[in-house]
Write a protein that holds these residues in place. Structure first.
Motif, mmCIF file in Angstrom:
data_model
loop_
_atom_site.group_PDB
_atom_site.id
_atom_site.type_symbol
_atom_site.label_atom_id
_atom_site.label_comp_id
_atom_site.label_asym_id
_atom_site.label_seq_id
_atom_site.Cartn_x
_atom_site.Cartn_y
_atom_site.Cartn_z
ATOM 1 N N ASN A 75 -14.426 47.529 -24.058
ATOM 2 C CA ASN A 75 -14.041 46.958 -22.767
ATOM 3 C C ASN A 75 -15.228 46.338 -22.028
ATOM 4 O O ASN A 75 -15.059 45.829 -20.920
ATOM 5 C CB ASN A 75 -13.402 48.033 -21.885
ATOM 6 N N SER A 76 -16.408 46.408 -22.648
ATOM 7 C CA SER A 76 -17.595 45.793 -22.033
ATOM 8 C C SER A 76 -18.280 44.869 -23.025
ATOM 9 O O SER A 76 -19.425 45.108 -23.428
ATOM 10 C CB SER A 76 -18.568 46.884 -21.568
ATOM 11 N N PRO A 77 -17.601 43.813 -23.445
ATOM 12 C CA PRO A 77 -18.186 42.908 -24.435
ATOM 13 C C PRO A 77 -19.342 42.100 -23.873
ATOM 14 O O PRO A 77 -19.509 41.991 -22.658
ATOM 15 C CB PRO A 77 -17.007 41.997 -24.808
ATOM 16 N N PHE A 78 -20.117 41.543 -24.773
ATOM 17 C CA PHE A 78 -21.245 40.699 -24.383
ATOM 18 C C PHE A 78 -20.780 39.557 -23.502
ATOM 19 O O PHE A 78 -19.793 38.884 -23.782
ATOM 20 C CB PHE A 78 -21.909 40.142 -25.638
ATOM 21 N N LYS A 120 -24.991 52.266 -22.062
ATOM 22 C CA LYS A 120 -24.535 51.815 -20.747
ATOM 23 C C LYS A 120 -24.799 52.815 -19.637
ATOM 24 O O LYS A 120 -24.938 52.448 -18.473
ATOM 25 C CB LYS A 120 -23.032 51.516 -20.790
ATOM 26 N N SER A 121 -24.833 54.105 -19.981
ATOM 27 C CA SER A 121 -25.079 55.122 -18.966
ATOM 28 C C SER A 121 -26.497 55.025 -18.411
ATOM 29 O O SER A 121 -26.802 55.578 -17.357
ATOM 30 C CB SER A 121 -24.848 56.523 -19.557
ATOM 31 N N VAL A 122 -27.365 54.303 -19.121
ATOM 32 C CA VAL A 122 -28.767 54.147 -18.715
ATOM 33 C C VAL A 122 -29.098 52.697 -18.371
ATOM 34 O O VAL A 122 -29.764 52.419 -17.371
ATOM 35 C CB VAL A 122 -29.712 54.629 -19.844
ATOM 36 N N LEU A 123 -28.632 51.776 -19.201
ATOM 37 C CA LEU A 123 -28.972 50.364 -19.053
ATOM 38 C C LEU A 123 -27.708 49.510 -19.051
ATOM 39 O O LEU A 123 -26.931 49.550 -20.017
ATOM 40 C CB LEU A 123 -29.871 49.913 -20.213
ATOM 41 N N ASP A 124 -27.501 48.730 -17.981
ATOM 42 C CA ASP A 124 -26.399 47.771 -18.017
ATOM 43 C C ASP A 124 -26.809 46.611 -18.921
ATOM 44 O O ASP A 124 -27.905 46.601 -19.477
ATOM 45 C CB ASP A 124 -25.997 47.306 -16.621
ATOM 46 N N GLN A 125 -25.941 45.617 -19.071
ATOM 47 C CA GLN A 125 -26.211 44.565 -20.053
ATOM 48 C C GLN A 125 -27.513 43.821 -19.748
ATOM 49 O O GLN A 125 -28.331 43.601 -20.645
ATOM 50 C CB GLN A 125 -25.051 43.578 -20.127
ATOM 51 N N HIS A 126 -27.729 43.443 -18.515
ATOM 52 C CA HIS A 126 -28.952 42.727 -18.173
ATOM 53 C C HIS A 126 -30.172 43.609 -18.404
ATOM 54 O O HIS A 126 -31.173 43.165 -18.980
ATOM 55 C CB HIS A 126 -28.902 42.258 -16.720
#
Length: 222
Positions: A75-78, A120-126
């Motif tokens: 649910n969190s694709p590039f 994702k729990s540590v780093l969002d995509q950016h």
């Protein structure tokens, strides 16, 4: 029916939460000359041949037991719009060598979808991409090797000298992966270094990987 749907959602959240727990990262960089000088060959990015430097392969969450999570959140694709400000750096430090030639978006998307979603729990995509770029610049593998007299000129060097050059200059023991050139010779392909689970600092690797190199390996031109 509502109870059943609620149970499914809770189980899904539990799976995602579990899969996103990890112990450390591997920062993996590859030597482009070894990718291109192999039976698999390579293609240069649409903007041209990258500079002769180690390129990022990825930042991979791992567990201490040797396994790793992958593809943790479909649910969190590039989304390339989230890294517009990083594209020029990505093209320089994280170039694609896959065929046919392309702009790197597919490669970066694959790395985010398979590995980034598990952090994702540590780093969002950016943050996932910007952190990886910072780590790559901070460690400067090619500089460490060249300062020790190890150059990508087609010569052979011992595994020990390569490992010691990086550890001596940067303070952390690398794991070195080799592949075979078109003549079957063992050559320096990828270098792994470990990063703590916050993505903020290098650490000694808690897991020892199996070696896949000859005692003496080639460092090919690019």
């Amino acid at each position: 029916m509502k109870t059943h749907l609620l149970l499914i959602k809770l189980l899904t959240l539990l799976v995602l939460s579990t899969s996103q727990h990890f112990d450390f990262f591997y920062l993996v960089q590859q030597w482009p000359g070894s990718q291109c000088d192999s039976k698999f060959s390579c293609c240069y990015p649409t903007k041209g041949k990258p500079k002769p430097d180690f390129g990022i392969h990825g930042l991979w969450p791992n567990w201490i037991n040797g396994s790793y999570p992958s593809n943790c959140d479909s649910n969190s694709p590039f989304n390339s719009s989230e890294i517009i400000d990083l594209v020029s750096q990505m093209e320089s430090h994280w170039p694609t060598l896959s065929c046919p030639s392309n702009d790197g978006q597919k490669f970066w998307g694959y790395e985010w979808n398979k590995h980034g979603t598990c952090s994702k729990s540590v780093l969002d995509q950016h943050d996932f991409f910007s952190t990886t770029l910072k780590l790559k610049t901070q460690i400067n593998l090619l500089g460490a090797l060249q300062d020790a007299g190890i150059h990508p000129n087609g010569s052979e060097y011992t595994m020990t000298s390569i490992r010691d050059a990086i550890k001596g200059a940067r303070g952390y023991t690398p794991w070195i992966e080799c592949n075979r050139d078109v003549s079957g010779n063992s050559q320096l392909y990828q270098i792994y270094l470990c990063v703590d689970s916050s993505g903020s600092r290098f650490i000694e690797c808690p897991v020892t990987l199996a070696k896949k190199c000859s005692p003496s390996i080639k460092f090919p031109l690019f």
